[in-house]
Scaffold this motif. Structure first.
Motif, PDB file in Angstrom:
ATOM      1  N   GLN A   1      42.984  65.864 100.171  1.00 45.15           N
ATOM      2  CA  GLN A   1      42.987  64.391  99.989  1.00 45.15           C
ATOM      3  C   GLN A   1      41.768  64.377  99.163  1.00 45.15           C
ATOM      4  O   GLN A   1      41.081  65.002  99.469  1.00 45.15           O
ATOM      5  CB  GLN A   1      42.652  63.755 101.421  1.00 45.15           C
ATOM      6  N   PRO A   2      42.292  64.506  97.563  1.00 51.15           N
ATOM      7  CA  PRO A   2      40.978  64.984  96.854  1.00 51.15           C
ATOM      8  C   PRO A   2      39.860  64.133  96.971  1.00 51.15           C
ATOM      9  O   PRO A   2      40.048  63.244  97.706  1.00 51.15           O
ATOM     10  CB  PRO A   2      42.287  64.097  95.721  1.00 51.15           C
ATOM     11  N   ASP A   3      38.681  64.396  96.354  1.00 50.58           N
ATOM     12  CA  ASP A   3      37.556  63.532  96.785  1.00 50.58           C
ATOM     13  C   ASP A   3      37.363  62.958  95.293  1.00 50.58           C
ATOM     14  O   ASP A   3      36.983  61.539  96.262  1.00 50.58           O
ATOM     15  CB  ASP A   3      36.195  64.561  95.988  1.00 50.58           C
ATOM     16  N   LEU A   4      38.377  62.481  94.363  1.00 47.88           N
ATOM     17  CA  LEU A   4      38.630  62.178  92.690  1.00 47.88           C
ATOM     18  C   LEU A   4      39.354  61.863  92.541  1.00 47.88           C
ATOM     19  O   LEU A   4      40.513  63.115  92.790  1.00 47.88           O
ATOM     20  CB  LEU A   4      37.355  62.307  91.945  1.00 47.88           C
ATOM     21  N   ILE A   5      40.716  61.218  91.986  1.00 48.73           N
ATOM     22  CA  ILE A   5      41.196  60.848  91.561  1.00 48.73           C
ATOM     23  C   ILE A   5      41.136  60.397  89.797  1.00 48.73           C
ATOM     24  O   ILE A   5      40.727  59.322  89.769  1.00 48.73           O
ATOM     25  CB  ILE A   5      42.592  59.980  91.978  1.00 48.73           C
ATOM     26  N   THR A   6      41.715  61.084  88.716  1.00 54.97           N
ATOM     27  CA  THR A   6      41.338  59.937  87.675  1.00 54.97           C
ATOM     28  C   THR A   6      43.127  59.758  87.139  1.00 54.97           C
ATOM     29  O   THR A   6      44.101  59.983  87.974  1.00 54.97           O
ATOM     30  CB  THR A   6      40.663  61.330  87.136  1.00 54.97           C
ATOM     31  N   PHE A   7      43.035  58.553  86.697  1.00 58.06           N
ATOM     32  CA  PHE A   7      44.669  58.357  86.311  1.00 58.06           C
ATOM     33  C   PHE A   7      44.395  57.528  85.036  1.00 58.06           C
ATOM     34  O   PHE A   7      43.344  57.218  84.760  1.00 58.06           O
ATOM     35  CB  PHE A   7      44.512  57.208  87.434  1.00 58.06           C
ATOM     36  N   ALA A   8      45.354  57.225  84.178  1.00 56.25           N
ATOM     37  CA  ALA A   8      45.130  56.320  82.504  1.00 56.25           C
ATOM     38  C   ALA A   8      47.183  56.787  82.462  1.00 56.25           C
ATOM     39  O   ALA A   8      47.379  56.065  83.693  1.00 56.25           O
ATOM     40  CB  ALA A   8      44.357  57.313  81.704  1.00 56.25           C
ATOM     41  N   LYS A   9      47.212  56.858  81.173  1.00 54.64           N
ATOM     42  CA  LYS A   9      48.766  56.343  80.657  1.00 54.64           C
ATOM     43  C   LYS A   9      49.336  55.172  81.305  1.00 54.64           C
ATOM     44  O   LYS A   9      49.001  54.323  81.188  1.00 54.64           O
ATOM     45  CB  LYS A   9      49.155  57.655  80.399  1.00 54.64           C
ATOM     46  N   GLY A  10      50.573  55.107  82.048  1.00 55.73           N
ATOM     47  CA  GLY A  10      51.414  54.237  82.935  1.00 55.73           C
ATOM     48  C   GLY A  10      50.820  52.893  83.179  1.00 55.73           C
ATOM     49  O   GLY A  10      51.715  52.208  82.513  1.00 55.73           O
ATOM     50  N   ILE A  11      49.386  53.458  83.603  1.00 53.68           N
ATOM     51  CA  ILE A  11      48.608  52.234  84.170  1.00 53.68           C
ATOM     52  C   ILE A  11      49.135  51.319  83.184  1.00 53.68           C
ATOM     53  O   ILE A  11      48.757  49.498  83.840  1.00 53.68           O
ATOM     54  CB  ILE A  11      47.418  52.593  85.127  1.00 53.68           C
ATOM     55  N   GLY A  12      48.692  51.117  82.384  1.00 56.06           N
ATOM     56  CA  GLY A  12      48.394  50.117  80.929  1.00 56.06           C
ATOM     57  C   GLY A  12      49.686  50.212  80.595  1.00 56.06           C
ATOM     58  O   GLY A  12      49.910  49.151  79.534  1.00 56.06           O
ATOM     59  N   ASN A  13      50.729  50.652  80.733  1.00 57.46           N
ATOM     60  CA  ASN A  13      52.275  50.382  79.839  1.00 57.46           C
ATOM     61  C   ASN A  13      52.034  50.345  78.490  1.00 57.46           C
ATOM     62  O   ASN A  13      52.651  49.389  77.818  1.00 57.46           O
ATOM     63  CB  ASN A  13      52.380  49.039  80.258  1.00 57.46           C
ATOM     64  N   GLY A  14      50.732  50.995  77.966  1.00 54.95           N
ATOM     65  CA  GLY A  14      50.669  50.644  76.043  1.00 54.95           C
ATOM     66  C   GLY A  14      49.110  50.105  76.136  1.00 54.95           C
ATOM     67  O   GLY A  14      48.645  50.565  75.174  1.00 54.95           O
ATOM     68  N   PHE A  15      48.659  49.976  76.833  1.00 54.89           N
ATOM     69  CA  PHE A  15      46.459  49.286  76.613  1.00 54.89           C
ATOM     70  C   PHE A  15      45.694  49.869  77.210  1.00 54.89           C
ATOM     71  O   PHE A  15      46.416  50.784  78.147  1.00 54.89           O
ATOM     72  CB  PHE A  15      46.934  47.310  77.699  1.00 54.89           C
ATOM     73  N   ALA A  16      45.272  50.276  76.956  1.00 52.74           N
ATOM     74  CA  ALA A  16      44.325  51.478  76.476  1.00 52.74           C
ATOM     75  C   ALA A  16      43.632  51.231  78.513  1.00 52.74           C
ATOM     76  O   ALA A  16      42.568  49.410  78.218  1.00 52.74           O
ATOM     77  CB  ALA A  16      43.093  51.343  75.829  1.00 52.74           C
ATOM     78  N   LEU A  17      43.788  51.406  79.503  1.00 53.09           N
ATOM     79  CA  LEU A  17      43.466  51.336  80.209  1.00 53.09           C
ATOM     80  C   LEU A  17      43.739  53.384  81.338  1.00 53.09           C
ATOM     81  O   LEU A  17      44.562  53.452  81.481  1.00 53.09           O
ATOM     82  CB  LEU A  17      44.101  50.375  81.159  1.00 53.09           C
ATOM     83  N   ALA A  18      42.105  53.371  82.153  1.00 51.94           N
ATOM     84  CA  ALA A  18      42.068  54.481  82.888  1.00 51.94           C
ATOM     85  C   ALA A  18      40.901  54.397  83.583  1.00 51.94           C
ATOM     86  O   ALA A  18      40.530  53.154  83.753  1.00 51.94           O
ATOM     87  CB  ALA A  18      42.502  55.273  81.337  1.00 51.94           C
ATOM     88  N   GLY A  19      40.983  55.314  84.332  1.00 46.39           N
ATOM     89  CA  GLY A  19      39.953  55.563  85.074  1.00 46.39           C
ATOM     90  C   GLY A  19      39.813  56.320  86.067  1.00 46.39           C
ATOM     91  O   GLY A  19      40.692  57.134  86.345  1.00 46.39           O
ATOM     92  N   VAL A  20      38.883  56.534  87.167  1.00 44.80           N
ATOM     93  CA  VAL A  20      38.237  57.149  88.343  1.00 44.80           C
ATOM     94  C   VAL A  20      38.759  56.025  89.978  1.00 44.80           C
ATOM     95  O   VAL A  20      37.681  55.679  89.890  1.00 44.80           O
ATOM     96  CB  VAL A  20      37.220  58.559  88.325  1.00 44.80           C
ATOM     97  N   VAL A  21      39.052  57.183  90.689  1.00 44.74           N
ATOM     98  CA  VAL A  21      38.479  56.346  92.307  1.00 44.74           C
ATOM     99  C   VAL A  21      38.325  57.899  92.997  1.00 44.74           C
ATOM    100  O   VAL A  21      39.000  58.632  92.522  1.00 44.74           O
ATOM    101  CB  VAL A  21      39.712  55.728  92.880  1.00 44.74           C
ATOM    102  N   GLY A  22      37.418  57.247  93.429  1.00 44.96           N
ATOM    103  CA  GLY A  22      36.568  58.515  94.408  1.00 44.96           C
ATOM    104  C   GLY A  22      36.072  57.580  95.956  1.00 44.96           C
ATOM    105  O   GLY A  22      35.539  56.931  96.039  1.00 44.96           O
ATOM    106  N   ARG A  23      35.492  58.810  96.642  1.00 42.80           N
ATOM    107  CA  ARG A  23      34.928  57.884  97.578  1.00 42.80           C
ATOM    108  C   ARG A  23      33.546  57.919  96.997  1.00 42.80           C
ATOM    109  O   ARG A  23      32.620  58.336  95.551  1.00 42.80           O
ATOM    110  CB  ARG A  23      34.032  59.358  98.214  1.00 42.80           C
ATOM    111  N   ALA A  24      32.546  56.676  97.256  1.00 41.78           N
ATOM    112  CA  ALA A  24      31.608  56.035  96.830  1.00 41.78           C
ATOM    113  C   ALA A  24      30.503  57.233  97.097  1.00 41.78           C
ATOM    114  O   ALA A  24      29.604  56.963  96.097  1.00 41.78           O
ATOM    115  CB  ALA A  24      31.194  55.067  98.216  1.00 41.78           C
ATOM    116  N   GLU A  25      30.027  57.832  97.433  1.00 38.91           N
ATOM    117  CA  GLU A  25      28.459  58.702  97.246  1.00 38.91           C
ATOM    118  C   GLU A  25      29.197  59.561  96.539  1.00 38.91           C
ATOM    119  O   GLU A  25      27.865  59.751  95.576  1.00 38.91           O
ATOM    120  CB  GLU A  25      29.165  59.604  99.020  1.00 38.91           C
TER     121      GLU A  25
END
Length: 433
Positions: A266-290
């Motif tokens: 289980q990672p502490d942080l996951i970065t994502f981008a590309k496919g989630i926007g299907n061409g629209f500029a969209l990306a981000g990070v999901v991770g532990r609150a702290e």
């Protein structure tokens, strides 16, 4: 018209913003499903999807309608100084799917920005600018993201805001891991990590960032379980794990929704981008609150997670889940991988056929060796285009054909693309002897 547009492109854009196919560069003017049409009216089956970004394909009604509904409100942008309903909704879905307890999501515009943010969070939390990265990796074109990219072709500057120590890649065709069994590979990688920590760091490393499958590096991936084994050693030192899922996320690998899930970790942080926007500029990070909260200053992303892109993102993610595109990636990817191995696995120029789901790489070599052959790769690449198939290139030596078709690919389209690939490879292979 295309020639004129190419000349205009070359006159006003930087020389390093290159196009595929040289003087025969194509302009894509329309698309539907998994097919695109160029300015000359030629139709192509698209197996590269805007570099794995058009994850659902083209002209998807659910995405178009979600964006149109948002545009109809007149609110294209408001910034995070105001509540954005679609942003909150998408963050809730991603937090739930991440597997990270009490997760927080920060939206950006690109994978590069997402990885920069992850570095900000981890270096702040650990009070250290030391980062572990993997050879043959790619994490973006900005200052810090470039510094943690282990791929010379993409390293435009030797300057760096972080101190980087390098781990071995998962390449099993050549290098120190060549010929090792999965268990031997994992043991060697853990020992390599221990040695790096003991020799090239001052001990207080912030994080390891790793792609479960290396994208630009040519879809190279280590044995399942490797990241889990590394994480056990990292935990002994308090070092965090960032999973760069920019290319592997959202079910593309078929076996799992996230690439990291193949590794029992289980990672502490996951970065994502590309496919989630299907061409629209969209990306981000999901991770532990702290970790995500570890920003001791005012900060936000002007356009990251804006109302239009997150309207698209919600529709994309709902479509992926509602249509079980992970299972579709598994099925159609198997058609391609099994078909390629059966038809051209023994071709002299084919060094390795690898991948998982709809993330497939073919590495080309000089017959009888493991010496990279970018010329043969280019020949296959051009033959694919002549046959009506768009594919990508990559790899450390520019000798890997990369394919990341839309996750909506049908069985018939998979077989159609397979036939074009096989013909292209056989043509190039015959010329090599």
């Amino acid at each position: 018209m295309t020639d004129d547009l190419l000349a205009r492109h070359q006159a006003v854009l930087p020389s390093w913003v290159t196009t595929y196919y040289g003087d025969d560069a194509i302009e894509l003017v329309s698309g539907s499903g998994r097919r695109v049409t160029d300015a000359n009216g030629r139709s192509y089956l698209d197996f590269f999807g805007g570099v794995l970004t058009n994850m659902l394909g083209y002209d998807i009604a659910e995405v178009r309608e979600a964006v149109e509904r948002q545009l109809a409100t007149g609110i294209v942008h408001s910034s995070t100084l105001y509540l954005i309903r679609r942003q909150v909704e998408l963050a809730e879905k991603i937090a739930r799917l991440s597997g990270i307890p009490d997760a927080r999501v920060f939206f950006t515009n690109s994978g590069t920005e997402a990885n920069e943010a992850a570095l900000l969070f981890t270096t702040n939390h650990r009070r250290s600018n030391q980062i572990l990265a993997v050879r043959n990796s790619y994490h973006g074109r900005s200052f810090a993201a470039m510094a943690i990219t282990g791929h010379r072709s993409w390293s435009a500057s030797a300057l760096s805001p972080v101190s980087v120590s390098w781990l071995s890649s998962g390449d099993r065709l050549r290098g120190r891991m060549k010929g090792l069994s999965d268990a031997e590979h994992i043991d060697a990688a853990v020992e390599d990590l221990r040695e790096v920590l003991a020799t090239t760091t001052s001990g207080d490393v912030a994080a390891l960032i790793a792609e479960p499958i290396q994208g630009v590096g040519g879809f190279v991936h280590a044995p399942d379980g490797l990241l889990g084994a590394l994480k056990k050693e990292l935990d002994n030192h308090g070092i965090l794990l960032i999973a760069d899922e920019v290319q592997t996320g959202w079910g593309r690998t078929g076996d799992h929704f996230w690439g990291y899930q193949a590794h029992g970790v289980q990672p502490d942080l996951i970065t994502f981008a590309k496919g989630i926007g299907n061409g629209f500029a969209l990306a981000g990070v999901v991770g532990r609150a702290e970790l995500v909260n570890a920003v001791p200053a005012t900060s936000f992303s002007t356009f990251g997670g804006n109302p239009v892109s997150t309207a698209a993102g919600n529709a994309v993610l709902d479509y992926v889940l509602d249509h079980d595109l992970q299972a579709n990636a598994k099925r159609t990817g198997t058609i391609l991988l099994d078909g390629l191995r059966a038809a051209v696995g023994d071709a002299g120029i084919v060094g390795e056929i690898r991948g998982r789901g709809l993330m497939i790489g073919i590495e080309f070599v000089r017959p009888g060796t493991t010496e990279p052959d970018p010329a043969a790769t280019l020949r296959v690449f051009d033959e694919c285009r002549k046959g009506g198939l768009l594919v990508g290139k990559g790899g450390l030596y520019g000798n890997v054909l990369r394919m990341g078709p839309p996750l909506t690919l049908t069985d018939d389209e998979a077989r159609e693309g397979l036939a074009i690939l096989v013909d292209a490879i056989r043509t190039a292979d015959a010329e090599a002897f």
